[in-house]
Scaffold this motif. Sequence first.
Motif, short mmCIF file in Angstrom:
data_model
loop_
_atom_site.label_atom_id
_atom_site.label_comp_id
_atom_site.label_asym_id
_atom_site.label_seq_id
_atom_site.Cartn_x
_atom_site.Cartn_y
_atom_site.Cartn_z
N SER A 446 6.52 -6.27 -2.73
CA SER A 446 7.52 -6.04 -1.68
C SER A 446 8.83 -6.69 -2.07
O SER A 446 8.93 -7.38 -3.09
CB SER A 446 7.02 -6.62 -0.34
OG SER A 446 6.84 -8.04 -0.46
N GLU A 448 12.39 -8.71 -0.02
CA GLU A 448 12.83 -9.33 1.24
C GLU A 448 14.34 -9.51 1.23
O GLU A 448 14.93 -9.81 0.19
CB GLU A 448 12.16 -10.70 1.41
CG GLU A 448 10.65 -10.70 1.37
CD GLU A 448 10.09 -12.10 1.30
OE1 GLU A 448 10.89 -13.06 1.37
OE2 GLU A 448 8.86 -12.25 1.14
N THR A 486 7.98 -2.55 1.47
CA THR A 486 6.67 -2.87 0.90
C THR A 486 6.22 -1.69 0.05
O THR A 486 6.23 -0.54 0.50
CB THR A 486 5.64 -3.13 2.01
OG1 THR A 486 6.06 -4.29 2.76
CG2 THR A 486 4.27 -3.40 1.42
N ASN A 488 3.45 -2.24 -2.88
CA ASN A 488 2.05 -2.46 -3.31
C ASN A 488 1.62 -1.42 -4.34
O ASN A 488 0.54 -0.83 -4.26
CB ASN A 488 1.10 -2.43 -2.10
CG ASN A 488 1.10 -3.75 -1.35
OD1 ASN A 488 1.20 -4.82 -1.95
ND2 ASN A 488 1.00 -3.67 -0.03
#
Length: 563
Positions: A446, A448, A486, A488
């Motif tokens: 992810s 941020e 996100t 993944n």
Amino acid sequence: MGFFLGLIFGIPVGVGLVVMFVRSENARAKSRFDLTATVAAFAKMTVDDSRKILPGDYYPPWVVFSQRQRLNWLNLQLTKIWPFVNEAASELIRNSVEPILEQYRAGVLASLKLSKLTLGTVAPQFTGVSIIEDDDSGVTMELEMQWDGNPNIVLDIQTAVGVSLPIQVKNVAFTGVFRLIFKPLVDVLPCFGAVSYSLREKKRLDYTLKIGGELTSIPGVSDAIEDTIRDSIEDSITWPVRKIYPVIPGDYSDLELKPVGTLEVKLVQAKNLTNKDLIGKSDPFAKLYIRPLRDRIKRSKTINNDLNPIWNEHFEFVVEDPTTQQLTVKIYDDEGVQASEYIGGVIVKLKDLQPGKVKDVWLKLLKDLEIQRDRKDRGQVHLELLYCPYGMENEMMNPFATQKFSMTSLEKALKSGANGSEVVDTSSYKKKDVIVRGVLSVTVISAEDLPAMDVLGKADPFVVLTMKKTDAKNKTRVVNNSLNPTWNQTFDFVVEDGLHDMLILEVYDHDTFGKDFIGRCIMTLTRALMEGEYQESIQLEEAKSGRLNVHLKWTPQPIYRDS
């Protein structure tokens, strides 16, 4: 320099004789002397007891003085004999110092000789004394010395371009702490076998250079002279380097400086370097060393026309005392045939490194490494550091410790197999023959706090993954309208040379007609090689804000180059 220090230290050595005689003889009285009772009685004598035995005219004044009075008395005696020291020592010092200056001579200087050298009329002053260690093996004493001298020192300089310059060294001001080690203690006078001395701490060294010629026409000469003087002092007598003088004939090889480990350094990159060129950009390269001996200084390749260079170069250094030694890294602008221009440098104290653990650091470049303060932004340098003491028992820390061939500790990381891989017999291979091959699995988890990239205050981010050496690429899907996306997603890369490859992760904002760059992360594979797998949150470079969360896993497969 050695003769000079030996003469200066002659007086404090004499001062310490009585103390060491009593202590060493008393400590060995029971096992080495028949006159046990007599020696023990002398060891217990007080000043008042000794006054009853010795007439006042024969009693040494420094025994009854306070420490300050002892220092005053010591300095008074040194002042009295200083004219004789100056006369006797000048030629000896000259013969001793010239080879040292030649050994540390900077490249821009073709030769450096002492044409005149006298110590002047001002004697050094001792300002402090302390006993650091006192046991059965020896006595360690530290003396603080201050010298605001008026020596007459003239250097004859021959530059690399053939210009001769007489240079006078004036206004010398020095304050430092010298360490004297009296070891081993023995049963005969003077009670110790050898004396070792070293400059434990250089608190101040100031001087001025008076040039007998046109210095401005020869760039770099003044800096080269100062570098030569500084390096010769720092590496020839500064702790842990020590000079050993036998007092009683014997083998004192155990007192000599010995390697205790290796420091692995990966010079990864630098960013936002100061531009030293009027046209174009600087051509940066780095010099790295623990000791500034000419054959111990490592030099990186030059990256042309780049203020954000990526080196990803690996160096190995011998460590002799991790408690006091430090790594120095200096960045220069390569000026071709002219003297390189200094951009900035950093110092890393080895005592701050945890043995067997990789330390990944970004450090701010400074102009003056002694002052360690700089208001100007000169850029930053990215280093990976690994200190491996000899004889480490943990194979993950130093897995090739028992091998006889020369390999760096980072290359040795592969041997043990962080994931339990089979150990291969590599005793017949050399360092340059090893290729660290394997599969790198990268999971982009992810991001941020990404910066907003469109008018609505959002972004449509995706990540491009690139292996630098092979240019193999992959990319994540686009996450729409998010500053905290996100993913993944996991990607596998076949890596042919893990020690010298890098993973570059670039974050972009997807647009209908293209993409806008947000920021990037540059990662070496060192930690993956050492630990097998790990997860990390990395600050985005060249971005106003943002972090990228990734997981790396390494599956090794060692191969070797064909001869």
